[in-house]
Enzyme design. Sequence first.
Site, PDB file in Angstrom:
ATOM      1  N   GLY A  36      -9.945  -1.821  -0.789  1.00  0.00           N
ATOM      2  CA  GLY A  36      -8.579  -2.290  -1.052  1.00  0.00           C
ATOM      3  C   GLY A  36      -8.554  -3.172  -2.297  1.00  0.00           C
ATOM      4  N   HIS A  37      -9.525  -4.105  -2.379  1.00  0.00           N
ATOM      5  CA  HIS A  37      -9.615  -4.958  -3.575  1.00  0.00           C
ATOM      6  C   HIS A  37      -9.897  -4.111  -4.821  1.00  0.00           C
ATOM      7  CE1 HIS A  37     -11.058  -8.143  -0.552  1.00  0.00           C
ATOM      8  NE2 HIS A  37      -9.927  -8.613  -1.027  1.00  0.00           N
ATOM      9  N   GLN A 148      -0.159  -4.230  -0.406  1.00  0.00           N
ATOM     10  CA  GLN A 148       1.011  -4.077   0.466  1.00  0.00           C
ATOM     11  C   GLN A 148       0.668  -4.384   1.922  1.00  0.00           C
ATOM     12  OE1 GLN A 148       3.058  -0.170   0.727  1.00  0.00           O
ATOM     13  NE2 GLN A 148       3.577  -0.925   2.765  1.00  0.00           N
ATOM     14  N   GLN A 153       3.092 -11.757   2.573  1.00  0.00           N
ATOM     15  CA  GLN A 153       2.482 -12.543   1.493  1.00  0.00           C
ATOM     16  C   GLN A 153       3.030 -12.074   0.136  1.00  0.00           C
ATOM     17  OE1 GLN A 153      -1.759 -13.924   1.120  1.00  0.00           O
ATOM     18  NE2 GLN A 153      -2.002 -12.012   0.047  1.00  0.00           N
TER      19      GLN A 153
HETATM   20  O1  PAF Z   1      -4.817 -12.197   0.560  1.00  0.00           O
HETATM   21  C1  PAF Z   1      -5.746 -13.012   0.384  1.00  0.00           C
HETATM   22  O2  PAF Z   1      -6.915 -12.661   0.324  1.00  0.00           O
HETATM   23  C2  PAF Z   1      -5.426 -14.491   0.241  1.00  0.00           C
HETATM   24  O3  PAF Z   1      -4.334 -14.842   1.019  1.00  0.00           O
HETATM   25  C3  PAF Z   1      -5.219 -14.941  -1.228  1.00  0.00           C
HETATM   26  C4  PAF Z   1      -4.036 -14.229  -1.848  1.00  0.00           C
HETATM   27  C5  PAF Z   1      -6.474 -14.655  -2.036  1.00  0.00           C
HETATM   28  C6  PAF Z   1      -4.942 -16.454  -1.274  1.00  0.00           C
HETATM   29  O4  PAF Z   1      -6.012 -17.185  -0.757  1.00  0.00           O
END
Ligand code: PAF
Length: 283
Positions: A36-37, A148, A153
Amino acid sequence: MVVYNQISEIQKFLSGLNRDKQSVGLVPTMGAIHEGHLTLLETARSENEFVISSIFVNPIQFNNPRDYNKYPRNINHDIELLKQAQCDGTFIPTIDEMYPNPSIISFNFGTYDKGLEGAHRPGHFSGVGIVLSKLFNIIKPDRAYFGQKDLQQAVIVTKLSQDLHFGVEIKVVPTKREADGLAFSSRNQRLDTSQRKDASRFYSALKIAQKALNEGQPVNKVIQTVTHYINELENMSLEYFEVVNSETLNPVSKINSKEKIALCIAGFVGEIRLLDNIYLDEN
Ligand code: PAF
């Protein structure tokens, strides 16, 4: 790829760029890098001259200390994956670097953080808002990338960037899934073999609900179906399943074709909490 541990080091690197010509895309993470990342990094790579990631397990966004302590951490493997993804730099600060003093600020995102995750994780979005404000101020990215999968968030961060004039364009990238539909998530690393098998039920539940709603079944009946479908397995429990307007995040009791609807789910497999969502009109 250069690893920066200190704010002054990454700012020195960034000050050497010609920001009119060289845009910076930020992919903020808490590590335990997964596909995903990598999709976020790939999108950032295609839209910016420089891609910066960050790895920081932000203590103040965890409402459950056990979840914080057990959060998967594997910095060396993460750095390898980030290098392979052609990330130009990654910012990996210590807690003292990010919070030299405990933060006295808290965020209230109005109606946006009252439902869904916000209702079950008090203080979570305030913690996310604080750490991202810090990262946006430190790195001053042109764009920042979010999955998504964490729909609430993504909506809240978009509001944050607009409200506080960070000037960061928030990009939301579709959820990357395993073959059985389970959304990639750092917490999946904690699932044992049998839990991993059961975890795909969250996605199946969303697809069952999507089909039922598209066939005209009433929202409250579909909520009952999903609740039963998740809770019938002994080691699974549903925390919520909600049908919401994907922009306001307000619950929807009747489907109206003019609204963009998201189906959001969260629950436990054993003690591991997972969440997911799909749009009513997505394939
Ligand atoms: O989605 C995440 O991994 C975290 O909430 C984030 C956006 C890195 C903030 O710590």
